[in-house]
Design a protein around this motif. Structure first.
Motif, mmCIF file in Angstrom:
data_model
loop_
_atom_site.group_PDB
_atom_site.id
_atom_site.type_symbol
_atom_site.label_atom_id
_atom_site.label_comp_id
_atom_site.label_asym_id
_atom_site.label_seq_id
_atom_site.Cartn_x
_atom_site.Cartn_y
_atom_site.Cartn_z
ATOM 1 N N GLN A 463 49.011 32.954 32.199
ATOM 2 C CA GLN A 463 47.777 32.527 31.551
ATOM 3 C C GLN A 463 46.571 33.137 32.259
ATOM 4 O O GLN A 463 46.662 33.590 33.401
ATOM 5 N N GLU A 464 45.428 33.125 31.572
ATOM 6 C CA GLU A 464 44.225 33.665 32.201
ATOM 7 C C GLU A 464 43.754 32.726 33.318
ATOM 8 O O GLU A 464 44.004 31.519 33.303
ATOM 9 N N PHE A 465 43.074 33.323 34.294
ATOM 10 C CA PHE A 465 42.494 32.566 35.396
ATOM 11 C C PHE A 465 41.321 33.372 35.927
ATOM 12 O O PHE A 465 41.064 34.497 35.474
ATOM 13 N N ALA A 466 40.592 32.799 36.844
ATOM 14 C CA ALA A 466 39.408 33.473 37.369
ATOM 15 C C ALA A 466 39.522 33.668 38.874
ATOM 16 O O ALA A 466 40.133 32.862 39.580
ATOM 17 N N VAL A 467 38.913 34.736 39.351
ATOM 18 C CA VAL A 467 38.783 34.973 40.779
ATOM 19 C C VAL A 467 37.299 35.139 41.081
ATOM 20 O O VAL A 467 36.569 35.796 40.345
ATOM 21 N N ASN A 468 36.840 34.499 42.129
ATOM 22 C CA ASN A 468 35.465 34.668 42.590
ATOM 23 C C ASN A 468 35.523 35.642 43.765
ATOM 24 O O ASN A 468 35.649 35.223 44.924
ATOM 25 N N ALA A 469 35.490 36.918 43.472
ATOM 26 C CA ALA A 469 35.756 37.947 44.479
ATOM 27 C C ALA A 469 34.728 37.897 45.608
ATOM 28 O O ALA A 469 33.511 37.872 45.364
ATOM 29 N N ILE A 470 35.226 37.890 46.832
ATOM 30 C CA ILE A 470 34.359 37.868 48.026
ATOM 31 C C ILE A 470 34.935 38.830 49.071
ATOM 32 O O ILE A 470 35.260 38.444 50.184
ATOM 33 N N PHE A 471 35.006 40.106 48.696
ATOM 34 C CA PHE A 471 35.700 41.094 49.516
ATOM 35 C C PHE A 471 34.734 42.165 50.022
ATOM 36 O O PHE A 471 33.744 42.490 49.371
ATOM 37 N N ASP A 472 35.050 42.725 51.166
ATOM 38 C CA ASP A 472 34.237 43.792 51.745
ATOM 39 C C ASP A 472 35.167 44.876 52.276
ATOM 40 O O ASP A 472 36.383 44.786 52.134
ATOM 41 N N ARG A 473 34.569 45.890 52.885
ATOM 42 C CA ARG A 473 35.325 47.045 53.386
ATOM 43 C C ARG A 473 36.002 47.794 52.246
ATOM 44 O O ARG A 473 37.092 48.352 52.414
ATOM 45 N N VAL A 474 35.358 47.790 51.080
ATOM 46 C CA VAL A 474 35.856 48.563 49.943
ATOM 47 C C VAL A 474 35.148 49.914 49.887
ATOM 48 O O VAL A 474 35.786 50.965 49.805
ATOM 49 N N ALA A 488 42.216 52.571 55.756
ATOM 50 C CA ALA A 488 42.083 52.716 54.307
ATOM 51 C C ALA A 488 41.113 51.672 53.777
ATOM 52 O O ALA A 488 41.113 50.523 54.226
ATOM 53 N N PRO A 489 40.268 52.032 52.811
ATOM 54 C CA PRO A 489 39.371 51.043 52.216
ATOM 55 C C PRO A 489 40.156 50.057 51.364
ATOM 56 O O PRO A 489 41.276 50.328 50.916
ATOM 57 N N GLY A 490 39.561 48.902 51.124
ATOM 58 C CA GLY A 490 40.170 47.926 50.234
ATOM 59 C C GLY A 490 39.980 48.314 48.777
ATOM 60 O O GLY A 490 39.208 49.222 48.441
ATOM 61 N N TRP A 491 40.699 47.634 47.897
ATOM 62 C CA TRP A 491 40.580 47.859 46.452
ATOM 63 C C TRP A 491 40.867 46.552 45.734
ATOM 64 O O TRP A 491 41.759 45.791 46.144
ATOM 65 N N VAL A 492 40.112 46.309 44.662
ATOM 66 C CA VAL A 492 40.268 45.095 43.868
ATOM 67 C C VAL A 492 40.434 45.495 42.411
ATOM 68 O O VAL A 492 39.621 46.254 41.872
ATOM 69 N N GLY A 493 41.485 45.002 41.756
ATOM 70 C CA GLY A 493 41.683 45.364 40.362
ATOM 71 C C GLY A 493 42.838 44.615 39.733
ATOM 72 O O GLY A 493 43.272 43.560 40.227
ATOM 73 N N LEU A 494 43.338 45.160 38.647
ATOM 74 C CA LEU A 494 44.477 44.590 37.947
ATOM 75 C C LEU A 494 45.686 45.500 38.135
ATOM 76 O O LEU A 494 45.556 46.675 38.494
ATOM 77 N N THR A 495 46.853 44.966 37.893
ATOM 78 C CA THR A 495 48.073 45.749 38.086
ATOM 79 C C THR A 495 48.173 46.913 37.108
ATOM 80 O O THR A 495 48.964 47.840 37.328
ATOM 81 N N ASP A 496 47.379 46.891 36.028
ATOM 82 C CA ASP A 496 47.403 48.021 35.109
ATOM 83 C C ASP A 496 46.452 49.141 35.522
ATOM 84 O O ASP A 496 46.288 50.136 34.809
ATOM 85 N N GLY A 497 45.810 48.990 36.681
ATOM 86 C CA GLY A 497 44.946 50.035 37.214
ATOM 87 C C GLY A 497 43.465 49.806 36.991
ATOM 88 O O GLY A 497 42.638 50.547 37.549
ATOM 89 N N GLU A 498 43.091 48.822 36.192
ATOM 90 C CA GLU A 498 41.670 48.554 35.965
ATOM 91 C C GLU A 498 41.012 48.058 37.255
ATOM 92 O O GLU A 498 41.537 47.190 37.938
ATOM 93 N N THR A 499 39.854 48.632 37.577
ATOM 94 C CA THR A 499 39.131 48.257 38.789
ATOM 95 C C THR A 499 38.191 47.094 38.501
ATOM 96 O O THR A 499 37.492 47.084 37.487
ATOM 97 N N GLY A 511 48.213 37.458 30.515
ATOM 98 C CA GLY A 511 49.221 38.515 30.572
ATOM 99 C C GLY A 511 48.969 39.551 31.643
ATOM 100 O O GLY A 511 49.770 40.479 31.800
ATOM 101 N N LYS A 512 47.874 39.425 32.407
ATOM 102 C CA LYS A 512 47.579 40.399 33.469
ATOM 103 C C LYS A 512 47.558 39.706 34.826
ATOM 104 O O LYS A 512 47.478 38.484 34.929
ATOM 105 N N ARG A 513 47.615 40.520 35.865
ATOM 106 C CA ARG A 513 47.666 39.994 37.227
ATOM 107 C C ARG A 513 46.615 40.675 38.097
ATOM 108 O O ARG A 513 46.268 41.834 37.888
ATOM 109 N N LEU A 514 46.157 39.919 39.077
ATOM 110 C CA LEU A 514 45.195 40.418 40.057
ATOM 111 C C LEU A 514 45.941 41.210 41.126
ATOM 112 O O LEU A 514 46.974 40.783 41.630
ATOM 113 N N LEU A 515 45.392 42.378 41.481
ATOM 114 C CA LEU A 515 45.981 43.209 42.523
ATOM 115 C C LEU A 515 44.939 43.457 43.603
ATOM 116 O O LEU A 515 43.831 43.930 43.305
ATOM 117 N N LEU A 516 45.290 43.113 44.828
ATOM 118 C CA LEU A 516 44.405 43.317 45.972
ATOM 119 C C LEU A 516 45.075 44.257 46.967
ATOM 120 O O LEU A 516 46.222 44.036 47.365
#
Length: 546
Positions: A463-474, A488-499, A511-516
Motif C-alpha cells: 500500500q502507499e505510505f509516506a516518508v518525511n525524508a531527512i537525509f544528507d551527504r547526497v 560514496a554519496p547517498g541516494w534516495v528514490g524508488l526501486t524502479d529508479g525514480e529519484t 505497489g512501489k518501495r522506498l530505496l535508500l
C-alpha cells in the motif's frame, strides 16, 4: 571507614571508588529508561541521555548509554529548570519536564525530565534525562515546518508530577496532541521512573559511604577533570586552524566554517562565515551546536577524561547571530541533527592541522532515520492500512581511522544503535525487504572508510505510505583525508529508479518501495599503501567489486 573529609592517599582512593559507583548509578538510571520505554527510538536505538547534577545544575556524571547531542545539551538545560523552579521549592516526588528546543536539547521530539534527589529529608542532587519520542503532533519529524509552532506540541518547563501525583491536566494535553498517545504517555512515565531509579541508588550510595551529600565528591570530580583537560590542551601546538564543510541544505547548500584557536588554557571556535538561517527545519539551536562541537573536540583532545561540566568548560564557542548554527526562537529546528551532526567532522578538519595522527576521515555523520507514516493520514478514505507513525534509525559508514578501517553502518557521532528491522515491523505494518551493506561505498585509502547500507522498504500489501525524508551527504559526500578517497554519496528514490528529494514529505505510491543508499565513509592516506590482503578480503566478502 574514613569520612568524606579524610585527607591523604586513602581518601583519594575512596573518592575514586565513589566516582565509579556514581557511574554505576547513572548507568542504571539509563538502563531503567531503556527497559521501560514505549518508543522504539529509546528502547531499541538508545536515543537518550541520563546524568546526575549538583544543586547548581552542573553535570557530575553521565551514563555511558547516551548521545552527545542529548548529554551535552542537557548539561545546559538543567540550569533553565532551576531558574524556573529553584532548589528550595522542590519536594520529594516532583518531576519537571520540557521539550523546549532552546531550553532542552534542540527540537520538540526530545523530552527532558529533571528530578530532585533527597537524602534524610534534604535535597542532595538532581537527576536529568532526555529521550527522543516518536511523535509530538504537528507536521511530525521532518524539515517542512516554517516555524517551531508547526513542528509539534511545545511544552514549557512544567511539573508533570507534583509530590508523586501525576499532573492530569498535563497528561490530557499530551495525549490529545499526539498521533501516538499511549507511547508518549508511557515514555513520560518511563523518564520519571528512570530518574527515580537513580535517586534510589544515590541514597544507598550516600548511606554506604556515610556521606551527607555530594559536595566533596563534586569538588574532587570537577578539579580532577579540569586539571586533566587543561594538561591535554597544553600539549597542543598553539595557533588558529580553519576548516569548512558543506551540507546539502534544504533551499540551498549550507557551508559551515570554523576557526579554532588553541590557547594555553582553553580552545575557542568561531563560526564566522557560516551560512545564514534556513526557512525550514534544518536550523540548529546554539546549545546543540555547542554539544556536538565540544564532543568532536573532546574525541581528539581528551577522549579518556570523563565528560562533565568541568571537562567541557575549556571548550568555548563564538556563534554569530543569524547563522544556521545559532537559530533563535521560533525558527524551525525539527531536524537540527542534519547540520549539527556534521560538526565533529568540522572540528576534526581544524584539528587535523594540529594533530593529524589523532583524527579520522569524514563519515556519513548525520543519521539516516526515515520517519514513515501511513493509513488514513496519508490515503484518506481509501486507506487500507491502519494509521501508523514510526521512525527507524540507521547509519552509513564512518570515516577511516589512522591505523584502522572505518566502521560499517555505524552511527558516529550520535552513537545510537541501529534499530533491528524486526522491532520496527513488530509495531508498524512495514516490511524491510532489504537491509545490507552497500558494496563499493567506502572511500579508498591506506585505510578505507566504512561501508554504507542499502535499504528497501515497503508496506504490508504494497500500500502507499509516506516518508518525511531527512537525509544528507547526497550532494556532498564524506571527504577523505591525506590522499584518501571520498565515500560514496547517498541516494534516495524508488526501486524502479525514480529519484526522490533528500528532504521533505513524499508519498510512495501503491505497489512501489522506498530505496535508500546510505553514504560510505571517506578513506585515509594513499590507497597505494593499502595491504593487498585487506583489499582481497573485501573483494571476497562482496564489498569491493571494482
Amino acid at each position: 571507614m574514613p569520612d568524606g573529609n579524610s585527607n591523604g592517599a586513602l581518601a583519594a582512593i575512596q573518592r575514586q571508588i565513589q566516582w565509579n559507583r556514581l557511574i554505576a548509578v547513572v548507568e542504571e538510571q539509563a538502563q531503567t529508561m531503556i527497559r521501560t520505554a514505549f518508543s522504539t527510538t529509546v528502547r531499541e536505538a538508545g536515543d537518550l541521555s541520563a546524568g546526575i547534577f549538583d544543586l547548581q545544575g552542573r553535570m557530575l556524571a553521565q551514563a555511558v548509554t547516551g548521545t552527545p547531542g542529548h548529554v551535552n545539551s542537557m548539561m545546559e538545560s538543567v540550569g533553565h529548570f532551576l531558574a524556573k523552579f529553584p532548589v528550595e521549592t522542590m519536594q520529594p516526588g516532583d518531576h519537571y519536564i520540557t521539550n523546549d528546543p532552546w531550553l532542552g536539547t534542540g527540537h520538540l521530539h526530545d523530552l527532558t525530565v529533571v528530578t530532585p534527589a533527597f537524602h534524610k529529608g534534604r535535597i542532595v542532587g538532581l537527576f536529568a534525562n532526555t529521550a527522543h519520542v516518536i511523535d509530538v503532533g504537528g507536521l511530525g519529524m521532518g524539515p517542512e515546518g516554517r516555524s517551531v509552532f508547526e513542528e509539534g506540541m511545545y511544552i514549557p518547563i512544567v511539573k508533570c508530577f507534583d509530590r508523586g501525583r501525576a499532573n492530569e491536566t498535563f497528561f490530557d494535553f499530551i495525549r490529545a496532541g499526539s498521533r501516538t498517545p499511549v507511547e508518549l504517555e508511557g515514555d513520560v512515565y518511563s523518564l520519571c521512573a528512570c530518574n527515580d531509579a537513580g535517586a534510589k541508588r544515590l541514597v544507598e550510595m550516600l548511606d554506604e559511604f556515610r556521606l551527607d551529600g555530594l559536595d566533596a565528591l563534586a569538588a574532587y570530580i570537577f578539579d580532577s577533570s579540569l586539571r586533566a583537560t587543561l594538561a591535554e590542551i597544553e600539549r597542543l601546538p598553539r595557533g588558529t586552524y580553519r576548516a569548512e564543510i558543506r551540507s546539502d541544505g534544504y533551499e540551498a547548500p549550507v557551508t559551515l566554517k570554523a576557526a579554532m584557536t588553541v590557547h594555553p588554557d582553553h580552545i575557542e571556535v568561531d563560526y564566522a562565515g557560516t551560512s545564514g538561517l534556513s526557512g525550514r527545519g534544518i536550523n540548529v539551536p546554539a546549545a546543540y551546536t555547542r554539544a556536538y562541537a565540544c564532543f568532536g573536540i573532546k574525541c581528539v583532545v581528551a577522549p579518556e577524561i570523563p565528560n562533565n561540566w568541568a571537562s567541557l568548560a575549556p571548550f568555548r564557542m563564538v556563534i554569530p547571530e543569524g547563522c544556521i548554527l545559532n537559530a533563535p526562537r521560533p525558527f524551525a529546528v525539527s531536524v537540527r541533527h542534519i547540520v549539527g551532526q556534521l560538526l565533529p567532522d568540522l572540528m576534526m578538519g581544524c584539528l587535523h592541522q594540529a594533530v593529524p595522527d589523532r583524527v579520522v576521515a569524514e563519515g556519513s555523520s548525520a543519521l539516516w532515520n526515515p520517519p514513515l507514516r501511513g493509513g488514513a493520514q496519508v490515503s484518506g478514505g481509501e486507506a487500507v492500512l491502519p494509521d501508523f507513525e514510526i521512525i527507524t534509525f540507521n547509519s552509513g559508514g564512518t570515516g577511516a581511522r589512522r591505523g584502522k578501517d572505518g566502521l560499517d553502518g555505524t552511527a558516529f557521532p550520535s552513537g545510537v544503535r541501529t534499530m533491528p528491522v524486526e522491532a520496527t515491523e513488530n509495531v508498524a505494518p512495514v516490511i524491510f525487504w532489504k537491509k545490507e551493506l552497500r558494496p563499493d561505498s567506502a572511500g579508498i585509502g591506506r585505510t578505507r572508510g566504512g561501508f554504507g547500507q542499502i535499504m528497501e522498504i515497503g508496506t504490508k500489501g504494497e500500500q502507499e505510505f509516506a516518508v518525511n525524508a531527512i537525509f544528507d551527504r547526497v550532494a556532498n559526500p564524506p571527504r577523505g583525508r591525506d590522499g584518501g578517497g571520498d565515500g560514496a554519496p547517498g541516494w534516495v528514490g524508488l526501486t524502479d529508479g525514480e529519484t526522490l528529494r533528500s528532504k521533505g514529505y513524499q508519498v510512495i505510491p501503491k505497489g512501489k518501495r522506498l530505496l535508500l543508499l546510505l553514504p560510505g565513509g571517506g578513506g585515509m592516506g594513499d590507497p597505494a599503501g593499502r595491504d593487498p590482503a585487506l583489499t582481497e578480503r573485501d573483494r571476497a566478502d562482496g564489498l569491493v567489486t571494482r
